[in-house]
Design a protein around this motif. Structure first.
Motif, short mmCIF file in Angstrom:
data_model
loop_
_atom_site.label_atom_id
_atom_site.label_comp_id
_atom_site.label_asym_id
_atom_site.label_seq_id
_atom_site.Cartn_x
_atom_site.Cartn_y
_atom_site.Cartn_z
N THR A 1 1.50 39.71 -27.32
CA THR A 1 1.27 39.11 -28.64
C THR A 1 2.47 38.29 -29.11
O THR A 1 2.36 37.57 -30.10
N GLY A 2 3.61 38.41 -28.41
CA GLY A 2 4.73 37.55 -28.73
C GLY A 2 5.90 38.29 -29.35
O GLY A 2 5.78 39.41 -29.84
N ALA A 3 7.05 37.62 -29.32
CA ALA A 3 8.30 38.24 -29.77
C ALA A 3 8.30 38.58 -31.26
O ALA A 3 9.09 39.41 -31.70
N TYR A 4 7.43 37.93 -32.03
CA TYR A 4 7.44 38.16 -33.48
C TYR A 4 6.59 39.37 -33.88
O TYR A 4 6.54 39.73 -35.04
N ASP A 5 5.90 39.97 -32.90
CA ASP A 5 5.08 41.15 -33.20
C ASP A 5 5.87 42.40 -32.81
O ASP A 5 5.83 42.85 -31.67
N ALA A 6 6.60 42.95 -33.76
CA ALA A 6 7.43 44.13 -33.48
C ALA A 6 6.57 45.32 -33.09
O ALA A 6 6.98 46.15 -32.26
N GLU A 7 5.38 45.40 -33.66
CA GLU A 7 4.49 46.51 -33.33
C GLU A 7 4.06 46.45 -31.86
O GLU A 7 4.02 47.46 -31.17
N GLY A 8 3.73 45.24 -31.38
CA GLY A 8 3.35 45.09 -29.98
C GLY A 8 4.48 45.46 -29.05
O GLY A 8 4.27 46.12 -28.02
N GLU A 9 5.69 45.05 -29.38
CA GLU A 9 6.87 45.41 -28.57
C GLU A 9 7.06 46.91 -28.55
O GLU A 9 7.33 47.51 -27.50
N ARG A 10 6.94 47.54 -29.72
CA ARG A 10 7.13 49.00 -29.78
C ARG A 10 6.08 49.72 -28.96
O ARG A 10 6.39 50.65 -28.21
N LEU A 11 4.83 49.30 -29.08
CA LEU A 11 3.76 49.95 -28.34
C LEU A 11 3.94 49.80 -26.84
O LEU A 11 3.65 50.72 -26.07
N GLN A 12 4.43 48.64 -26.40
CA GLN A 12 4.66 48.47 -24.96
C GLN A 12 5.73 49.43 -24.48
O GLN A 12 5.60 50.05 -23.42
N ARG A 13 6.81 49.59 -25.26
CA ARG A 13 7.85 50.55 -24.88
C ARG A 13 7.28 51.97 -24.85
O ARG A 13 7.58 52.76 -23.94
N ASP A 14 6.46 52.28 -25.84
CA ASP A 14 5.86 53.62 -25.89
C ASP A 14 4.93 53.85 -24.71
O ASP A 14 4.86 54.96 -24.15
N LEU A 15 4.18 52.82 -24.33
CA LEU A 15 3.27 52.94 -23.19
C LEU A 15 4.04 53.26 -21.92
O LEU A 15 3.67 54.15 -21.14
N ILE A 16 5.12 52.55 -21.69
CA ILE A 16 5.91 52.76 -20.48
C ILE A 16 6.50 54.17 -20.47
O ILE A 16 6.50 54.86 -19.44
#
Length: 714
Positions: free
Chosen positions: A101-116
């Motif tokens: 979703t891009g660098a401006y979506d902090a929620e997407g970044e957090r969820l990806q880290r949580d997924l890993i």
């Protein structure tokens, strides 16, 4: 057994979520007649499509091998954590809304880290992907329709991985006769990269070849391992790498959160790995089919036969400018074909065998046998079938029979090529494959496939390339364009290059016109006068060449006063045969990238260059030079002196080594003047950008800030 073994070749499949997409997975799995266990997890439903639903993952009767997760992105994390605790073999994450979703979506970044973190060592494919279809075993984790079929017992097929689920759906609908063993989507590769998926697939003995639709590379090292293993298993790979345009590279980031790499570097990387690159989906499929049926080619010599002079001309033109060719027949070979065909037909390659032997199988067998007896690397028969709903194709099969007999009698490779993709039914294509003839839909696609097969054959015949960036210094890769980067002037840059063995002309710094005039007398004429600290000198009047007396030097120096940070007087290189440009940039994915091409003031206009990743061997550099349009100049064009090719190769090799052991971020050597044999290759101009950490900028190279004594001219 690979880490992905259970996921790719499962004995049990679980679907989490009974919504529309989850229900579709169940439907398609049942339709495929998957022979293993099929489980569903849903908190409220008793059954989904007649399959029992368990309320929780903990309630499952065992640890599933492969799981399709069809819930939203927030619930996905907890599901993955539970599956890992259960001991599942792996999962497909269908949900979107993660890093893509891009660098401006902090929620997407957090969820990806949580997924890993939640997955740990349990393989997860995606997120933002459809999953996979195993046509060899009938195992499916796929939330949509597909047009493929189960492989027959003992049948082999191609494996395909794409980062686009929609393109994957479309690929399943192909009617080209290509048998597919696996179709897999990669999504944004949060935890499991495309190269690891590919490694898992090619280990299956039922996989004949591999096709990769690549938006972004997950790992250079992973792709190097993949290419090495494919070479060991003799399973060729073809890639369709998007990103030639700026728009495509931007779309890649937004779609998959992958690094596309620069297009030239990506092209060089694939070429280095022995993976041919095609640009269209039809060529991708036809090349994959070619690899499935024939594999790599040992050479580039082709023959072509058709019953039409028009088709023969089209075939001849189709090879123009490509890496395949239709060589002229020898006199002995021509005589054999002529004896079989008769005196009324002009014998050539491509061959128009005319229509008077049409539907005469013995006559066509004799002609085809004579033609393919020439030891060609590939023999092509151009043959478009009539549409079977309105016409009869009965008279076409004697031609096929004759071609098949000729190929077998000569142990030759053959392809039947249609001029239009629609002019062969799928059943006909499958029949040709059964006979050992590869059907190729389209002449341009046939040339793409043949070129790709030649490229793989050549690559596999050479020693494997060393790893990209294998000697990149530990200080790391500099950020191009950073304000912290530093640019030495030309005199300092040339001193650095001279210190590592490159040949540079003698030169002197000067602060005034008087000092420039004195320097020119010391150096000897002719000389060049340059303003230091100016990047593009010829565009700003900051260079004067070929000055032969002190007055012209003084006048040039006066005119340049104030243009830069000082003056530089340099002895001119005489006896030039050709000018090259050697450029270095740092790609965020591939590290140092070197471009070699036609240099001088026409570099922007001619755009005649080749890109190499580093380290590169002397053979790589020589091949690059020989591929340039300007190479005839180096080779003594029309009686001119031959250039000192090996001095040029040595200079380029030293520039490459310099880039590998320093933190140089950008470098342009333009021109590298190549003189006649025995007279060397000279660095006539040099532009560099360094990071402050570089040892070279700290003055640790002897003479880095001094005048350059230079080398004697021969």
């Amino acid at each position: 057994m690979t880490r992905l073994e259970r996921l790719l070749r499962p004995r049990s499949i679980c679907v989490v979520g009974g919504g529309g997409f989850g229900t579709n997975v169940v439907k398609q799995t049942l339709k495929m007649k998957f022979p293993g266990d099929l489980w569903v997890v849903h908190p409220t439903k008793e059954t989904v499509e007649g399959v029992r639903a368990y309320k929780t993952i903990a309630d499952l009767p065992g640890a599933p091998d492969a799981v399709f997760i069809g819930v939203n992105r927030n619930l996905t994390i907890d599901v993955i954590r539970q599956l890992r605790a259960k001991g599942a073999g792996g999962a497909v994450c269908f949900a979107a809304g993660f890093r893509e979703t891009g660098a401006y979506d902090a929620e997407g970044e957090r969820l990806q880290r949580d997924l890993i973190e939640a997955a740990g060592d349990m393989p997860v494919i995606g997120p933002n992907c459809y999953g996979l279809i195993n046509y060899a075993d009938g195992a499916l984790l796929w939330p949509d329709q597909h047009g493929g079929r189960r492989l027959k017992p003992d049948e082999k097929g191609a494996a395909i991985i794409t980062q686009s689920s929609n393109i994957a759906c479309n690929l399943t609908m192909q009617t080209r006769g290509l048998p597919v063993a696996y179709l897999m989507t990669a999504g944004n590769q949060a935890q499991t990269g495309l190269s690891e998926m590919a490694l898992g697939l090619i280990e299956d003995e039922r996989v004949s070849s591999l096709g990769l639709h690549i938006e972004g590379f997950d790992s250079t090292a992973g792709f190097e391992r993949l290419a090495a293993r494919a070479r060991e298993l003799r399973k060729p790979i073809v890639a369709m790498k998007v990103g030639r345009s700026e728009q495509a590279r931007a779309a890649t980031v937004s779609h998959t959160a992958s690094l596309a790499g620069s297009d030239a570097a990506s092209d060089a990387f694939l070429r280095r790995l022995g993976i041919p690159r095609v640009d269209t989906i039809p060529s991708f499929l036809e090349t994959l089919k070619f690899f499935h049926a024939i594999g790599p080619l040992p050479g580039n010599r082709l023959s072509s036969m058709s019953c039409s002079g028009g088709e023969a001309s089209v075939m001849a033109d189709s090879a123009e400018g490509r890496g395949v060719r239709f060589p002229a027949l020898t006199s002995e070979h021509r005589a054999r074909v002529s004896a079989a065909l008769g005196p009324l037909v002009a014998v050539a390659n491509p061959l128009d065998y005319n229509t008077y032997i049409w539907n005469n199988e013995p006559a066509m067998t004799a002609v085809f046998s004579a033609m393919v007896s020439g030891g060609f690397d590939l023999n092509i028969l151009v043959l478009d079938f009539p549409r079977t709903d309105r016409c009869s194709d009965a008279d076409w099969w004697p031609t096929v029979n004759a071609f098949e007999t000729a190929l077998k009698a000569n142990a030759a490779r053959g392809a039947i090529v249609t001029s239009m993709g629609e002019n062969i039914p799928e059943a006909h294509a499958e029949e040709l494959l059964r006979r050992g003839i590869v059907p190729i839909l389209g002449i341009a696609e046939a040339m793409d496939a043949a070129e790709a097969a030649v490229m793989v054959g050549e690559a596999w015949a050479r020693p494997a390339a060393v790893a990209v960036g294998s000697v990149i210094p530990p200080s790391g890769r500099p950020e191009r364009g950073s304000e912290a980067n530093t640019t030495p002037d030309e005199a300092a840059a040339k001193a650095m290059l001279a210190a590592v063995g490159l040949t540079v002309p003698a030169g002197r710094r000067a602060a005034t016109a008087d000092e420039a005039a004195a320097a020119s007398e010391t150096l000897g004429y002719p000389v060049a006068v340059k303003a230091l600290g100016v990047a593009h000198k010829s565009e700003t009047g900051a260079v004067k060449l070929g000055l032969r007396d002190v007055g012209s030097v003084r006048a040039a120096a006066d005119a340049m006063t104030g243009l830069g940070t000082g003056l530089y007087v340099e002895r001119m290189v005489t006896g030039a045969v050709a000018e090259l440009i050697v450029g270095i940039t740092r790609d965020p994915l591939f590290g140092p990238v070197m471009t070699v091409g036609t240099g001088g003031v026409l570099v922007e206009l001619l755009k005649d260059s080749v890109t190499l990743l580093l380290p590169s061997s002397r053979n790589d550099i020589e091949d690059a030079l020989r591929s340039l349009q300007m190479f005839p100049l180096l080779d003594g064009y029309r009686g001119r002196p031959k250039a000192d090719l090996y001095a040029a190769i040595d200079a380029i090799q030293r520039i490459a080594d310099f880039a590998l052991v320093t933190d140089v971020a950008e470098m342009d050597i333009n021109p590298l003047i190549v003189c006649a044999e025995g007279q060397g290759a000279w660095v006539a101009d040099a532009l560099m950008v360094f990071t402050p950490a570089s040892d070279f900028l700290l003055g640790r190279v002897k003479g880095a800030g001094e005048d350059i004594a230079g080398s004697d001219f021969v």
